[in-house]
Structure formats: structure tokens, C-alpha cells
Scaffold this motif. Structure first.
Motif, PDB file in Angstrom:
ATOM      1  N   LEU A 190      42.299  46.732 -96.708  1.00  0.00           N
ATOM      2  CA  LEU A 190      41.775  45.599 -97.484  1.00  0.00           C
ATOM      3  C   LEU A 190      40.873  46.080 -98.618  1.00  0.00           C
ATOM      4  CD1 LEU A 190      40.915  43.020 -94.663  1.00  0.00           C
ATOM      5  CD2 LEU A 190      42.803  42.910 -96.297  1.00  0.00           C
ATOM      6  N   ASP A 191      40.132  47.145 -98.384  1.00  0.00           N
ATOM      7  CA  ASP A 191      39.294  47.704 -99.448  1.00  0.00           C
ATOM      8  C   ASP A 191      40.151  48.154-100.621  1.00  0.00           C
ATOM      9  OD1 ASP A 191      36.961  47.259 -98.038  1.00  0.00           O
ATOM     10  OD2 ASP A 191      36.850  49.297 -97.227  1.00  0.00           O
ATOM     11  N   ARG A 192      41.286  48.745-100.309  1.00  0.00           N
ATOM     12  CA  ARG A 192      42.183  49.173-101.395  1.00  0.00           C
ATOM     13  C   ARG A 192      42.792  47.962-102.101  1.00  0.00           C
ATOM     14  NH1 ARG A 192      43.448  52.959 -97.255  1.00  0.00           N
ATOM     15  NH2 ARG A 192      45.325  51.798 -96.654  1.00  0.00           N
ATOM     16  N   LEU A 193      43.129  46.944-101.350  1.00  0.00           N
ATOM     17  CA  LEU A 193      43.723  45.743-101.956  1.00  0.00           C
ATOM     18  C   LEU A 193      42.722  44.952-102.785  1.00  0.00           C
ATOM     19  CD1 LEU A 193      45.889  44.462 -98.964  1.00  0.00           C
ATOM     20  CD2 LEU A 193      46.733  45.439-101.118  1.00  0.00           C
ATOM     21  N   ALA A 194      41.424  45.171-102.545  1.00  0.00           N
ATOM     22  CA  ALA A 194      40.401  44.416-103.273  1.00  0.00           C
ATOM     23  C   ALA A 194      40.433  44.698-104.766  1.00  0.00           C
ATOM     24  CB  ALA A 194      39.012  44.752-102.716  1.00  0.00           C
ATOM     25  N   ALA A 195      41.030  45.822-105.159  1.00  0.00           N
ATOM     26  CA  ALA A 195      41.109  46.161-106.585  1.00  0.00           C
ATOM     27  C   ALA A 195      42.103  45.268-107.317  1.00  0.00           C
ATOM     28  CB  ALA A 195      41.503  47.626-106.756  1.00  0.00           C
ATOM     29  N   ALA A 196      43.072  44.684-106.588  1.00  0.00           N
ATOM     30  CA  ALA A 196      44.065  43.803-107.214  1.00  0.00           C
ATOM     31  C   ALA A 196      43.461  42.415-107.393  1.00  0.00           C
ATOM     32  CB  ALA A 196      45.323  43.718-106.353  1.00  0.00           C
ATOM     33  N   PRO A 197      43.555  41.827-108.579  1.00  0.00           N
ATOM     34  CA  PRO A 197      42.931  40.525-108.838  1.00  0.00           C
ATOM     35  C   PRO A 197      43.420  39.449-107.863  1.00  0.00           C
ATOM     36  CG  PRO A 197      43.682  41.531-110.882  1.00  0.00           C
ATOM     37  CD  PRO A 197      44.223  42.374-109.767  1.00  0.00           C
TER      38      PRO A 197
END
Length: 337
Positions: free
Chosen positions: A263-270
Motif C-alpha cells: 500500500l505504501d508503494r501504491l500511495a504514489a499513484a494518484p
């Protein structure tokens, strides 16, 4: 000094023993010990329950192994009255010991001085709430603070942790850490709470145990959401087994969980975490898209991107549960006191 004797029954009623009892209490007085310490060490000395009753100050304390509040003077206890009407007592179940009178006399003197030293803020002062909720406050201090707030030790209360201190919820409040603590007697009126305010509601407890409800409220507010489908009010009692999981995890441990790291990695996607949260809050992708004001086909495409990173489908019952747990743990890690 109190290490010299903690067994009154081992002493004979002679002048030397009386001097040792006097020295015992003089040491406590010189050290300016609080009422909790005075009661606890006196109970150790006498090897029987002792107590203090000062109704006008909201105090009814008893000590044996520990100090307890709200305990009346037992029937048959030996009592010594203080000049202001308060009294100390000693409740021995067996035969009286020769030095009991001396102990009561010195106990009364020490208690009078401890009461004279004890001053608390005026009624309504947030310091009273802070004292009631403090982990390290003594039972005497806590009981007197409740008395000044108009609460008895056994009154049923809840404590709320409010992330936005501007919300008025009644009761007594004080800023503590990054939240505002609200002490309520009776059921909380939370119907007016709206996003983006986050509120954690602790369990109902006796007023003397309000610090337990405060701990629960602080945990609950960390899990409260701020979105329309993610209620801003979180009740500790409704967390169930999740509360036990959350209480036992430190932030660094949560950060090592693979689903949380994904989820931390996905947080970069708007807006991707927003979409995932919406899917958890609705029983279909179409409803999630409607809540986000997006076409469901667009939401489906973004979910496929997320599933590739997460490594599991998010629209199945098991996947939705796993996703929601990961989102809640991530929120727990990021929302600190």
C-alpha cells in the motif's frame, strides 16, 4: 526509615518500639509522601487494612496490598478523627495490638499534613481532567479531582479522543498530546460529528478507571476514518479482535507487513488508495465508483493495477477483508498521538 520495621506484630509495647513507630511516620512526613504512599506503607506496617475518610474532599480511601478509592470506613474499625472532621481508621480482624493506638495517632498526624499539602485546580480546570486520566496519578489525587468535577469514583463514564479540538461534545475536556480528551458522564452525543473530524470512543468504565477508557479512545481515534464511507467515529468496543491486534503492534512492526508495504508503494499513484478504501466500504465496484463520482469501468482498471502490486484480488470477500485490514493497520501506523 520505613525499612527498619514493616511488621508491627513483631514489636513489643515498650518505649523503644514506640520511638521506632514515631520515627517511621516522621520519616514519611519529612519526605512529604503523598496519601497513596502513606496509606500503603501504613498498611504494610500494621499488616491489616487502613484507610482515610474525608467526605468533604471526596476521599474514601482504603489500603492493604494496594490503595482503593470509594471504600467506606468498615464497621468495627478503630478510628482517629482529624481536626477538620476527616478521620483515619485501622481494621484489624484479630485481637488489637498494644501499639495500634500509637500508630493511629501518628497516622492521623501524617494524614493531616498530607491533606494540607494537597491542592488541586479549581472546578472546571482542564488540569482536573488531565489528572483523572494520568497513568501515574495516585488514587487520592484521582479521587479528589473527580470530586471537584462532581463525579463519584463509581460513576459510569466514557472518554473520547477528538482529533479536531474545535468540536463541542459537552462534558469536561483537556488537550492531551495531539488529541483533545473529553470526559463524559452518560452516553456520548455523536450524531453531530461529521468528517473531517475523527473521534475515538473509549469503553464505559467506573470514573476511577477513566484512564483505561482514555487508552482505548486513543487507539480508536487512530483507526477512525475521515471519508463518507469510512465513519469518522470509531468505537473501541466495536473493534472486537482488531483492538487486541492493534494494541500489540508497534509502528515499525506494522511497516514490515508485506500488504502494508504494498500500500505504501501504491500511495504514489494518484487517488489509488482512495479507490481501494471506497471498494472496502461498498459491496460492489459499481457502488464504489458511484461514491467516487467515477465510471465503474475506470475504477475496475485502477483496481487491476492495484491487484498486480498487492498480489491478491480485492473484490472477493477474502480479498476485501485482507485489504481492509491492511488499510486499517496502515492508518494505525500513520496516526500517532
Amino acid at each position: 526509615m520505613e525499612g527498619l520495621l514493616l511488621r508491627l506484630s513483631a514489636l513489643d509495647a515498650d518505649a523503644a518500639s514506640e520511638v521506632r513507630v514515631i520515627a517511621f511516620f516522621d520519616s514519611l512526613i519529612a519526605r512529604r509522601v503523598d496519601l497513596d504512599t502513606l496509606l500503603r506503607t501504613t498498611a504494610q506496617l500494621t499488616e491489616c487494612p487502613v484507610g482515610l475518610d474525608a467526605a468533604d474532599r471526596g476521599l474514601a480511601l482504603a489500603a492493604e496490598a494496594v490503595v482503593r478509592a470509594g471504600v467506606p470506613t468498615p464497621r468495627g474499625a478503630r478510628v482517629r478523627e482529624l481536626p477538620d472532621g476527616a478521620r483515619v481508621w485501622l481494621a484489624r480482624t484479630g485481637p488489637e495490638l498494644p501499639l495500634d493506638d500509637m500508630v493511629l495517632e501518628r497516622f492521623a498526624i501524617a494524614a493531616e499534613l498530607a491533606l494540607a499539602r494537597g491542592t488541586l485546580p479549581e472546578l472546571g480546570d482542564p488540569a482536573l481532567v488531565e489528572l483523572v486520566l494520568a497513568e501515574r496519578a495516585g488514587e487520592a489525587e484521582r479521587s479528589r479531582a473527580l470530586h471537584l468535577l462532581g463525579l463519584t469514583p463509581g460513576a459510569r463514564v466514557r472518554v473520547l479522543a477528538v482529533a479536531d479540538g474545535s468540536v463541542e461534545l459537552g462534558g469536561w475536556s483537556a488537550p492531551l498530546g495531539r488529541s483533545r480528551a473529553v470526559l463524559l458522564a452518560g452516553p456520548p452525543e455523536l450524531a453531530a460529528v461529521r468528517a473531517p473530524t475523527r473521534v475515538g470512543v473509549g469503553g464505559e468504565v467506573a470514573a476511577m478507571d477513566a484512564r483505561q477508557s482514555w487508552r482505548q479512545a486513543r487507539l480508536a481515534v487512530r483507526l477512525a476514518g475521515a471519508l463518507s464511507w469510512d465513519p469518522p467515529v470509531c468505537w473501541w468496543e466495536r473493534l472486537g479482535s482488531l483492538a487486541a491486534v492493534a494494541e500489540g503492534l508497534r509502528a515499525e512492526e506494522i511497516g514490515r507487513i508485506p500488504d502494508v508495504r504494498a500500500l505504501d508503494r501504491l500511495a504514489a499513484a494518484p487517488d489509488l488508495l482512495l479507490i481501494l478504501s471506497a471498494v472496502c466500504g461498498h459491496d460492489s465496484v459499481r457502488k464504489a465508483g458511484y461514491a467516487l463520482h467515477r465510471h465503474h469501468s475506470s475504477v475496475t482498471a485502477r483496481l487491476a493495477q492495484a491487484e498486480t502490486e498487492l498480489g491478491f484480488p480485492v473484490t472477493t470477500p477474502d480479498g476485501r477483508f485482507r485489504l481492509r485490514l491492511a488499510l486499517m493497520l496502515r492508518r494505525l501506523r500513520d496516526n500517532t498521538d
